[in-house]
Motif scaffolding. Structure first.
Motif, PDB file in Angstrom:
ATOM      1  N   ARG A  28       0.825  -1.211   0.000  1.00 54.44           N
ATOM      2  CA  ARG A  28       0.000   0.000   0.000  1.00 54.44           C
ATOM      3  C   ARG A  28       0.864   1.267   0.000  1.00 54.44           C
ATOM      4  NH1 ARG A  28       0.207  -1.957   5.214  1.00 54.44           N
ATOM      5  NH2 ARG A  28       0.396  -0.402   6.879  1.00 54.44           N
ATOM      6  N   GLU A  33      -2.816   2.134  -3.855  1.00 52.02           N
ATOM      7  CA  GLU A  33      -3.761   1.879  -2.767  1.00 52.02           C
ATOM      8  C   GLU A  33      -5.016   1.103  -3.174  1.00 52.02           C
ATOM      9  OE1 GLU A  33      -2.072   6.124  -1.864  1.00 52.02           O
ATOM     10  OE2 GLU A  33      -2.825   5.050  -3.619  1.00 52.02           O
ATOM     11  N   LYS A  34      -5.156   0.735  -4.436  1.00 53.21           N
ATOM     12  CA  LYS A  34      -6.402   0.074  -4.852  1.00 53.21           C
ATOM     13  C   LYS A  34      -6.670  -1.200  -4.063  1.00 53.21           C
ATOM     14  CE  LYS A  34      -8.974  -1.732  -8.817  1.00 53.21           C
ATOM     15  NZ  LYS A  34      -9.494  -2.910  -8.073  1.00 53.21           N
ATOM     16  N   SER A  37      -7.663  -0.443  -0.485  1.00 54.68           N
ATOM     17  CA  SER A  37      -8.972   0.197  -0.483  1.00 54.68           C
ATOM     18  C   SER A  37     -10.077  -0.821  -0.722  1.00 54.68           C
ATOM     19  CB  SER A  37      -9.011   1.298  -1.555  1.00 54.68           C
ATOM     20  OG  SER A  37     -10.254   1.950  -1.571  1.00 54.68           O
ATOM     21  N   GLN A  53     -16.522   4.290  -2.415  1.00 58.17           N
ATOM     22  CA  GLN A  53     -15.145   4.370  -2.915  1.00 58.17           C
ATOM     23  C   GLN A  53     -15.122   5.271  -4.149  1.00 58.17           C
ATOM     24  OE1 GLN A  53     -13.321   0.985  -5.115  1.00 58.17           O
ATOM     25  NE2 GLN A  53     -11.815   0.912  -3.445  1.00 58.17           N
ATOM     26  N   TYR A  57      -9.713   5.971  -4.959  1.00 62.56           N
ATOM     27  CA  TYR A  57      -9.736   4.895  -3.971  1.00 62.56           C
ATOM     28  C   TYR A  57      -9.833   5.405  -2.545  1.00 62.56           C
ATOM     29  CZ  TYR A  57      -8.357   2.451  -8.166  1.00 62.56           C
ATOM     30  OH  TYR A  57      -8.309   1.990  -9.452  1.00 62.56           O
ATOM     31  N   ASN A  58     -10.214   6.683  -2.362  1.00 55.55           N
ATOM     32  CA  ASN A  58     -10.622   7.142  -1.034  1.00 55.55           C
ATOM     33  C   ASN A  58     -11.859   6.368  -0.611  1.00 55.55           C
ATOM     34  OD1 ASN A  58      -8.780   9.428  -0.685  1.00 55.55           O
ATOM     35  ND2 ASN A  58      -9.958  10.426  -2.317  1.00 55.55           N
ATOM     36  N   LEU A  59     -12.013   6.194   0.695  1.00 53.54           N
ATOM     37  CA  LEU A  59     -13.189   5.503   1.230  1.00 53.54           C
ATOM     38  C   LEU A  59     -13.941   6.388   2.213  1.00 53.54           C
ATOM     39  CD1 LEU A  59     -11.776   1.926   2.023  1.00 53.54           C
ATOM     40  CD2 LEU A  59     -13.359   2.532   0.179  1.00 53.54           C
ATOM     41  N   LEU A  81      -4.745   5.503   3.925  1.00 50.27           N
ATOM     42  CA  LEU A  81      -4.493   4.121   3.543  1.00 50.27           C
ATOM     43  C   LEU A  81      -3.050   3.856   3.136  1.00 50.27           C
ATOM     44  CD1 LEU A  81      -7.702   3.685   1.374  1.00 50.27           C
ATOM     45  CD2 LEU A  81      -7.227   2.406   3.477  1.00 50.27           C
ATOM     46  N   THR A 147      -6.165   8.498   0.353  1.00 55.04           N
ATOM     47  CA  THR A 147      -4.997   7.974  -0.357  1.00 55.04           C
ATOM     48  C   THR A 147      -3.991   9.097  -0.608  1.00 55.04           C
ATOM     49  OG1 THR A 147      -6.109   8.345  -2.473  1.00 55.04           O
ATOM     50  CG2 THR A 147      -6.331   6.165  -1.490  1.00 55.04           C
TER      51      THR A 147
END
Length: 498
Positions: A28, A33-34, A37, A53, A57-59, A81, A147
């Motif tokens: 990561r 980061e995929k 995530s 998402q 790839y922010n959550l 992440l 991310t």
């Protein structure tokens, strides 16, 4: 993944640490980061949470309030992440494929010769524990995991804040139990690009290739650890080169050091070409520099050393490696002068808060490209005016020596808020639980709080976390007992936010 790599090291009962070890099997690094995530999003859905998402790839993960807390305002719990991928030069580890392998030393968890990724994997693990807990009393939770925090804060900058309703935010990207952070520095990445003019030599040339290396340094976080005045390997190799040019004729083939702009570089290397006579003179100067650096860094960086060694030829051949080209004399002097003049380290202190750096720079990475040598620095300041002044000064330096300059990845500082209800809850719970006051501090490092508060000015935010040490270095480690205490403390805080 081998059986050894997949086996568990932490055998305790703390869910936070169990989750941390599991997610540490997933590479990561910033920009990669995929997979992490996707993993955390699936983890959330399996526990009945809503997971959003975005394309970076922010959550945003939403967990409904516990019974009796339905009317309490939602609370944002925030971390990132990605991690800094640092290792020693001799360590074989592919951060795009290999898991982080844990090792225990008493109460501490280390990685095996790489960064541990507790920054901010432990924040992600705490968020997973919040999702997983079925009995904990808490308001509605909005878990925000971003991310690219370690490189540009682009994840936080591109968050759709309209999907968040919380008025309070707990950032879990800090490293000192018993200390709550309420303000942080802003900053910007700075690039100086030296155009390369190459020079080639004749086959009969009597110079051979040697590597001059500065190594053995501790390094550390370029914000949090800059006050410790540890050696910057890039700056130190520059001092050696600047001295050598005054006493010894040599060709400069390359210079490179550091891996991440937000890590104080521990190793840097210059490849030079010398005759046998020039080598003897260079070795004498380097012996003096070894003593100089040992004296200067006796307390801050006692392992520092400067070495010079022949670069071997291809296997089965005699002599040293052939070097087909090197930097022109003008390019060589540009590189050395820029290294000598570039600001690095603490530039000013905050006189209102004890031991708080106000403004600093870190020459984090020097890299060689086909047509240019690139110097990448990170400038930090809690005052935008001082940040701008340093950027202008570094641009003026570029103009003066004749190199190209640019800056980007600006991130805002996080101003102190005097009327923080969230801070008051943390202080009250800590005093009641431990019988002593919670320390309230500002930090010179950059936190995403500043970026997010620009988007959501109403946010009442604090930053907290368990005891972690030596961020951004292979000596990074995490206290097991502190994580266990901090998890209990966080649950008590959540109970109070009714």
């Amino acid at each position: 993944m081998s059986k050894e790599q997949a086996s568990k090291v932490y055998m305790g009962d703390c869910k936070v640490l169990q989750f941390f070890e599991e997610l540490s099997k997933i590479p990561r690094g910033s920009g990669n980061e995929k997979a992490i995530s996707d993993y955390v999003a699936q983890f959330a859905k399996e526990r009945g949470c809503t997971a959003i998402q975005d394309e970076r790839y922010n959550l945003i993960i939403k967990k409904p309030a516990a019974k009796g807390y339905e009317q309490a305002p939602a609370v944002i719990f925030q971390g990132h992440l990605d991690m800094v991928c640092e290792k020693n030069k001799s360590t074989q580890h592919d951060f795009t494929k290999d898991p982080i392998r844990f090792k225990l030393d008493g109460d501490m968890i280390y990685a095996q010769d790489t960064t541990l990724g507790a920054d901010n994997g432990i924040g992600v693990a705490f968020s997973m524990a919040l999702m997983d807990s079925a009995e904990m009393a808490h308001p509605a939770l909005e878990i925000l995991l971003t991310t690219e925090e370690e490189t540009s804060m682009a994840g936080a900058e591109n968050i759709d804040a309209s999907k968040l309703s919380g008025q309070m935010m707990i950032n879990f990207d800090s490293d000192r139990e018993g200390v709550v952070f309420v303000s942080s520095a802003g900053g910007a990445s700075v690039f100086h690009m030296v155009p390369i003019v190459w020079k080639s030599g004749e086959a009969t040339d009597d110079r051979s290739a040697y590597a001059i290396a500065v190594e053995g340094l501790i390094g550390g976080h370029s914000g949090d650890d800059i006050i410790r005045e540890r050696g910057n390997a890039n700056k130190l190799v520059g001092r050696v080169l600047d001295d050598l040019r005054r006493h010894v004729a040599f060709d400069l083939v390359s210079v490179a050091g550091g891996m991440k702009v937000n890590a104080i570089p521990r190793e840097s290397e210059a490849i030079v070409r010398l005759t046998a006579e020039e080598l003897a003179a260079a070795e004498a100067r380097i012996a003096e520099w070894n003593q100089t650096y040992k004296d200067e860094f006796e307390a801050a960086d006692p392992g520092v050393k400067v070495t010079i060694a022949a670069i071997g030829a291809a296997e089965g051949t005699a002599g040293t490696a052939a070097v087909p080209r090197w930097l022109s004399e003008e390019t060589k002097l540009l590189v050395i002068r820029l290294l000598a003049l570039m600001p690095n380290g603490v530039l000013s202190m905050n006189k209102a808060i004890e031991n708080l750096v106000r403004t600093s720079t870190n020459i984090g990475v020097i890299s060689m490209k086909e047509d240019e040598v690139v110097f990448e620095s990170l400038v930090r300041s809690s005052h935008r005016s001082q940040l701008d002044a340093v950027l202008q000064g570094m641009e003026t330096l570029a103009e003066a020596v004749g190199v190209t300059f640019r800056h980007d990845h600006y991130f805002p500082g996080w101003p102190y808020r005097s009327d923080s209800k969230l801070r008051e809850v943390f202080e009250a719970v800590y005093a009641r639980k431990y019988g002593k006051p919670l320390q309230v501090k500002a930090i010179h490092a950059g936190l995403e709080c500043g970026v997010l508060i620009e988007k959501m000015p109403h946010l009442d935010a604090i930053s907290y976390g368990p005891n972690m040490y030596n961020f951004h270095t292979p000596e990074e480690h995490l206290s097991i007992s502190s994580v266990e205490r901090t998890w209990e403390f966080l649950q008590d805080v959540m109970r109070e936010l009714k």
